[in-house]
Enzyme design. Sequence first.
Site, PDB file in Angstrom:
ATOM      1  N   HIS A 126      -2.627   0.486   6.688  1.00 31.69           N
ATOM      2  CA  HIS A 126      -3.742   0.190   5.774  1.00 31.69           C
ATOM      3  C   HIS A 126      -4.366  -1.176   6.078  1.00 31.69           C
ATOM      4  O   HIS A 126      -4.740  -1.913   5.156  1.00 31.69           O
ATOM      5  CB  HIS A 126      -3.279   0.290   4.318  1.00 31.69           C
ATOM      6  CG  HIS A 126      -4.239   1.014   3.423  1.00 31.69           C
ATOM      7  ND1 HIS A 126      -5.073   0.370   2.546  1.00 31.69           N
ATOM      8  CD2 HIS A 126      -4.507   2.331   3.269  1.00 31.69           C
ATOM      9  CE1 HIS A 126      -5.803   1.247   1.887  1.00 31.69           C
ATOM     10  NE2 HIS A 126      -5.485   2.462   2.309  1.00 31.69           N
ATOM     11  N   TYR A 164       0.842  -1.197   0.000  1.00 24.47           N
ATOM     12  CA  TYR A 164       0.000   0.000   0.000  1.00 24.47           C
ATOM     13  C   TYR A 164       0.887   1.261   0.000  1.00 24.47           C
ATOM     14  O   TYR A 164       1.906   1.325   0.690  1.00 24.47           O
ATOM     15  CB  TYR A 164      -0.934   0.064   1.227  1.00 24.47           C
ATOM     16  CG  TYR A 164      -1.485   1.465   1.342  1.00 24.47           C
ATOM     17  CD1 TYR A 164      -2.471   1.903   0.457  1.00 24.47           C
ATOM     18  CD2 TYR A 164      -0.924   2.393   2.221  1.00 24.47           C
ATOM     19  CE1 TYR A 164      -2.896   3.213   0.457  1.00 24.47           C
ATOM     20  CE2 TYR A 164      -1.356   3.709   2.229  1.00 24.47           C
ATOM     21  CZ  TYR A 164      -2.337   4.109   1.351  1.00 24.47           C
ATOM     22  OH  TYR A 164      -2.740   5.408   1.332  1.00 24.47           O
TER      23      TYR A 164
END
Length: 444
Positions: free
Chosen positions: A250, A193
């Site tokens: 995330h 991410y």
Amino acid sequence: MKESADPMSLTTPPHTVEPAMRPPWEPSSSLPPIRITNVKAICTAPDGIRLVVVKVETSEPGLYGLGCATFTQRPMAVVTAVEEYLKPYLLGRNPDDIEDIWQASFVSSYWRSGPVLNNAMSGVDQALWDIKGKRAGMPVHQLFGGRTRSSAAVYVHANGRDFHELEDQVRAYMEAGYTHVRCQVDVPGYATYGRGSAQLGPAADDGQPAHLSLRQRPWEPRPYCRLVPRMFEHIRNAVGEEVELIHDVHERVPPIMAIQLAKDLEPYGLFYLEDLFSPEDQDYLRLLRAQSSIPIAMGELYVNQAEYVPVVRDRLIDFMRVHISDIGGLTPARKLASLCEFFGVRTAWHGPGDVSPVGHAANLHLDLSISNFGIQEASLFGEATREVFPGTPDVRDGAMWSNDLPGLGVDIDEKIAAKYPFPEHPFNGAWPEIRREDGTVVKP
Ligand code: GCO
Ligand code: MG
């Protein structure tokens, strides 16, 4: 009681706004009554990101408001909610009644608190604050009680293929005057991410189903958890203590590994660690708090007060990071900010590229008027976005600044917006899944 005033009447749906349905307090208002005459959703993608903005028009010539309703993974569902449901429900109401309209809209679908309806409501709600500010001749932060600071300190995103590339970006931001920087780095071979490396790119046009044409690299939590403490060790050694550092997990790591990661990151003095757990796993915050003092930011995935009230009340987080359009707009966000203040939680409203400039202005007006402001995530919009949205808040000297125009201070040029239709995408913007090496789907 006249039959048409009965909200339970089967013959007169509640959205039929006859005079009898109008709130009884209206005639005593000091402002001349005005009406909502149109509600529409505008779609545009000037920087390639699908944005949805709601425009609420009124019976006063030239008076309208704008609100952010961007749910970039499901934009067309929001457009339908705005134009097919909220528009008929709101036509003829007085745009001054912001709280009343929010409460009524909230229960108008009976089932509530999802991101589609919350975004649609946010589009309307922010537009009504914009209209009220324009009517009062004041920027929205003045309506919220006035300024508590000159500008809102922001953080920006640094990322690199390796530690050295990341270090160069952090240094460049520091030289440009930024005091808070988020650091993300590639985990070689994996869909990390915060880096542009996740996607393997469209497969050859060989007639595969769409979900195979957007192939992602796999994801494994272990190499990531080993790498991130080394990344911060490198960055701290390279740039010193004077910059505040942030990292976004995330929600990808199994909870017990996430707790170990938090402990491993303690020596590096982070400003905060973000989304260490998914909202579904947030009870782990209680276990984490018992063994780590790392500052925790959470909330961009929250859509429901049943999710965010407990973590504030039980002092399980340090920064509230909701995406304001995803909880229904400024009206609920102001209440949440006040709740946070009473519990010593600071704000860090979600501010990525998939919040429109109108939404960034909404974040900013709250930032400027609350006492428990923590930090604002900034998105450094490109030229095209600034052209579509005149008045987009300025980011300079490490902070976001208001232009002090009445209302939210951001307009939209609909002609230019129309030049940037949503880009082609096999799922209309929905995210392709990310899988572990054995094929298991993971959270994003
Ligand atoms: C952030 C976020 C975003 C989200 C995005 C989802 O902290 O900035 O995590 O990058 O992933 O807004 O659409
Ligand atoms: Mg995030």
